[in-house]
Design an enzyme around this catalytic site. Structure first.
Site, PDB file in Angstrom:
ATOM      1  CB  CYS A  49      -2.678   0.876   5.880  1.00  0.00           C
ATOM      2  SG  CYS A  49      -1.753   0.402   4.407  1.00  0.00           S
ATOM      3  CB  CYS A  90      -0.906   0.027   1.224  1.00  0.00           C
ATOM      4  SG  CYS A  90      -2.209  -1.211   1.203  1.00  0.00           S
ATOM      5  CB  CYS A 100      -6.578  -1.134   3.522  1.00  0.00           C
ATOM      6  SG  CYS A 100      -4.889  -1.725   3.825  1.00  0.00           S
ATOM      7  CD  GLU A 115      -2.712   4.074   2.658  1.00  0.00           C
ATOM      8  OE1 GLU A 115      -2.195   3.283   1.832  1.00  0.00           O
ATOM      9  OE2 GLU A 115      -3.936   4.273   2.734  1.00  0.00           O
TER      10      GLU A 115
HETATM   11 ZN   LIG Z   1      -3.321  -0.381   2.997  1.00  0.00          ZN
END
Ligand SMILES: [Zn+2]
Length: 152
Positions: free
Chosen positions: A105, A62, A102, A64
Site C-alpha cells: 500500500c 487492502c 503495509c 487502503e
Molecule cells: Zn496494504
C-alpha cells in the site's frame, strides 16, 4: 469498544481514524473484512475502503487500496492523508488499533499521491506523518515518465 480516534491530538488525524473505525465497525466479518481505511482529499471529503480477505491470500485487497479507488472514482482532487483501523477478532481484546499501510500500500499510495500523509501510532497517540518517510528508496519503474504522477 474504545474509539481509536480518542486521544488523537490532530483534528485531521482524529477525523480520519474515526471514519475508518466507523467503516470497519459496521462491516467487520471474521475472516473477510478486518480493516477499514479512510482517505482525505484536498476538498475535505473522506473516501472509505474496506479490506477484502480472500481464500488465496495474495488475492486479498487492502482497505487502503479500496479507499484510494473510491477517492479516485469520486474526485480528481489531491489526496492529503490516509488512516486505517484494524478491528479485533472475537478472540482478541476488544481494542481497535490504528495500523500503518503495509509495504504494498505504501508503494501504491505513493504512486497515486506522492505527498500523502499517513496516520501512524506514536506511543499512545495517532499522528500524521509523511508517507514517503515510511518508504525510503521507493521503487521507481519505467511505466510512467520520471516525475509524472498520473492525472486522474
Ligand atoms: Zn496494504
Amino acid at each position: 469498544m474504545p474509539d481509536p480516534a480518542d486521544g488523537c491530538p490532530d483534528p485531521a488525524a482524529r477525523a480520519l481514524v474515526a471514519a475508518a473505525f466507523a467503516a470497519i465497525s459496521s462491516r467487520y466479518v471474521l475472516g473477510r473484512h478486518q480493516i477499514g481505511a479512510a482517505v482525505l482529499d484536498g476538498d475535505g471529503h473522506i473516501h472509505l475502503g474496506l479490506h477484502l480477505d480472500a481464500m488465496v491470500g495474495r488475492a486479498a485487497v487492502c482497505a487502503e487500496a479500496g479507499a484510494l479507488s473510491a477517492a479516485r472514482l469520486a474526485t480528481g482532487a489531491e489526496l492529503v492523508s490516509v488512516a486505517a483501523v484494524r478491528y479485533p477478532k472475537p478472540t482478541e481484546a476488544p481494542v481497535a488499533r490504528v495500523v500503518p499501510p503495509c509495504g504494498l500500500c505504501r508503494e501504491l499510495l505513493l504512486d497515486h499521491a506522492p505527498n500523502l500523509h499517513a496516520v501512524v501510532r506514536n506511543g499512545t497517540h495517532a499522528v500524521l506523518t509523511p508517507l514517503a518517510g515510511l518508504l525510503p528508496h521507493k521503487y521507481v519503474g519505467t511505466k510512467w515518465p520520471a516525475g509524472l504522477t498520473p492525472k486522474p
